[in-house]
Motif scaffolding. Structure first.
Motif, PDB file in Angstrom:
ATOM      1  N   VAL A  12     -26.034  42.615   3.307  1.00 45.19           N
ATOM      2  CA  VAL A  12     -27.471  42.684   2.999  1.00 45.19           C
ATOM      3  C   VAL A  12     -28.007  41.295   2.698  1.00 45.19           C
ATOM      4  O   VAL A  12     -29.068  40.895   3.189  1.00 45.19           O
ATOM      5  N   VAL A  13     -27.265  40.536   1.883  1.00 45.28           N
ATOM      6  CA  VAL A  13     -27.715  39.203   1.483  1.00 45.28           C
ATOM      7  C   VAL A  13     -27.904  38.300   2.702  1.00 45.28           C
ATOM      8  O   VAL A  13     -28.897  37.577   2.815  1.00 45.28           O
ATOM      9  N   ARG A  14     -26.968  38.354   3.641  1.00 45.48           N
ATOM     10  CA  ARG A  14     -27.044  37.460   4.797  1.00 45.48           C
ATOM     11  C   ARG A  14     -27.967  37.995   5.889  1.00 45.48           C
ATOM     12  O   ARG A  14     -28.862  37.282   6.374  1.00 45.48           O
ATOM     13  N   HIS A  15     -27.778  39.248   6.284  1.00 43.45           N
ATOM     14  CA  HIS A  15     -28.444  39.739   7.489  1.00 43.45           C
ATOM     15  C   HIS A  15     -29.811  40.358   7.223  1.00 43.45           C
ATOM     16  O   HIS A  15     -30.644  40.427   8.136  1.00 43.45           O
ATOM     17  N   VAL A  16     -30.043  40.825   6.007  1.00 44.31           N
ATOM     18  CA  VAL A  16     -31.348  41.406   5.679  1.00 44.31           C
ATOM     19  C   VAL A  16     -32.187  40.427   4.866  1.00 44.31           C
ATOM     20  O   VAL A  16     -33.336  40.135   5.207  1.00 44.31           O
ATOM     21  N   GLY A  46     -37.129  37.000  10.046  1.00 40.68           N
ATOM     22  CA  GLY A  46     -36.277  38.161   9.825  1.00 40.68           C
ATOM     23  C   GLY A  46     -37.024  39.341   9.227  1.00 40.68           C
ATOM     24  O   GLY A  46     -38.249  39.309   9.054  1.00 40.68           O
ATOM     25  N   PRO A  47     -36.295  40.413   8.858  1.00 40.55           N
ATOM     26  CA  PRO A  47     -36.937  41.663   8.446  1.00 40.55           C
ATOM     27  C   PRO A  47     -37.416  41.712   7.002  1.00 40.55           C
ATOM     28  O   PRO A  47     -38.124  42.636   6.618  1.00 40.55           O
ATOM     29  N   MET A  48     -37.063  40.699   6.173  1.00 36.70           N
ATOM     30  CA  MET A  48     -37.270  40.836   4.742  1.00 36.70           C
ATOM     31  C   MET A  48     -38.730  40.975   4.351  1.00 36.70           C
ATOM     32  O   MET A  48     -39.080  41.817   3.520  1.00 36.70           O
ATOM     33  N   GLN A  49     -39.597  40.150   4.937  1.00 42.22           N
ATOM     34  CA  GLN A  49     -41.012  40.221   4.565  1.00 42.22           C
ATOM     35  C   GLN A  49     -41.575  41.618   4.823  1.00 42.22           C
ATOM     36  O   GLN A  49     -42.240  42.204   3.962  1.00 42.22           O
ATOM     37  N   LYS A  50     -41.308  42.146   6.001  1.00 40.21           N
ATOM     38  CA  LYS A  50     -41.833  43.471   6.346  1.00 40.21           C
ATOM     39  C   LYS A  50     -41.271  44.550   5.433  1.00 40.21           C
ATOM     40  O   LYS A  50     -41.999  45.447   4.982  1.00 40.21           O
TER      41      LYS A  50
END
Length: 352
Positions: free
Chosen positions: A166-170, A183-187
């Protein structure tokens, strides 16, 4: 009357929720859904490292839908609205930390219909969003009049977050700034924190622009950072993230919710720190009077053993909400629709 509860998923929040259900005087665990086939068919007590609970985990949603249960604590890593709709339509109230804290009528229409079909209620809760980002600010705002500004902000050291994928890929740590920003974090964060901001502006009565302004900043490693859950973060890779959501009346910010995630305070560029107060959740109010509330204890310090306190608190908020949600009118219930929710006395100190 004891309420029959199902736990959906056994990650960090799920394990803490199972423990909380077991000691809650009004609740009984009767089912558990798991994602992994390796966990299916095993006693739930074994899965959480405790004595057998007499409840067998299943990876079949049909098994869960067929259960006679009053409520489900729905705690996967990411929400699936179709699963939630099926649970509601089957007559089960759903309490969840992964969404629907203050959903719009349009975005929640299908879930509202499923809830009405099943005579059930959906409630989104948690910690942030789901507590400190909107419920607590509204609670404390009662101590001031003529409110002009409310801020709820998280300051967390992610070296204690033991979820490397989660820490790296999300969350984007250890990536290049460009990859993290795209990446997906903002959304993913927008979905919950914009609801938190809107709950505050609506309840406080601000004539805010309907569009919430979302911004983010990144700090990179200025030298190797080694003590992280994803191994060494090399110079130039993402080692800090800050997200901010602002509601504005004209050009004036009236509600701000912010998140600061750092891989420690050393070797960051820019040289971000938590400040003298360290890790915390902080709420600021401007009005008559101005005041600030700081909450410590929900974030573990680097090197500490045991589950993250914030994860346990998230689960507790879900579990303690179950009786009120089961008693609520069918549909979607937010904090604005429910009575005061509290914890319960430890079993050794409770009335018999």
């Amino acid at each position: 009357m004891v309420l029959r509860v199902v736990q959906w998923a056994t990650g960090g929040v799920g394990v803490a929720a199972i423990r909380a259900i077991a000691e809650h005087p009004e609740l009984e665990l009767v089912g558990c859904w798991v994602h992994s086939t390796d966990k299916a068919g095993r006693d739930v007590g074994e899965l959480i490292g405790a004595e057998p609970l007499g409840v067998t985990a299943t990876d079949s949603i049909d098994d869960i839908l067929a259960l006679a249960a009053d409520a489900v604590v729905y705690a996967p890593l990411m929400a699936n609205p179709d699963e939630v709709a099926a649970l509601l339509a089957s007559g089960k109230n759903v309490v969840t930390p992964v969404g629907w804290v203050y959903p719009s009528e349009r975005s929640s229409a299908a879930l509202r219909a499923a809830a009405l079909e099943g005579n059930a209620t959906l409630h989104g809760t948690g910690i942030a969003p789901g507590g400190i980002s909107e419920k607590f600010p509204l609670l404390f705002s009662a101590m001031s009049t003529g409110v002009t500004f409310v801020r709820a902000e998280e300051f967390s050291d992610l070296r204690t977050y033991d979820a490397p994928d989660v820490v790296r890929h999300v969350m984007g740590f250890g990536n290049t700034p460009d990859n993290a920003l795209s990446g997906p974090m903002q959304k993913l964060l927008d979905a919950g924190f914009i609801q938190a901001v809107r709950m505050c502006t609506d309840r406080l009565g601000f004539a805010a622009d309907p569009k919430v302004r979302a911004t983010q900043e990144i700090a990179v490693a200025a030298a190797p950072i080694t003590d992280t859950p994803i191994g060494t973060i090399e110079p130039g890779q993402v080692a800090g993230r800050r997200f901010v959501w602002d509601a504005l009346v004209g050009d004036e910010v009236v509600v701000r919710v912010a998140v600061n995630w750092l891989m420690g305070e050393k070797n960051l560029d820019p040289a971000w720190t938590f400040g003298a107060e360290g890790q915390r959740y902080e709420m600021e109010f401007r009005g008559n009077p101005d005041f600030t509330v700081t909450i410590k204890g929900f974030q573990s310090e680097a090197g500490e053993d045991g589950p993250e306190s914030g994860v346990v608190a998230t689960a507790a908020h879900c579990v303690n909400s179950i009786p009120a949600v089961c008693a609520a009118a069918p549909g979607i219930a937010t904090y604005l629709d429910l009575p005061l929710i509290s914890g319960t006395a430890a079993p050794s100190l409770a009335r018999s």
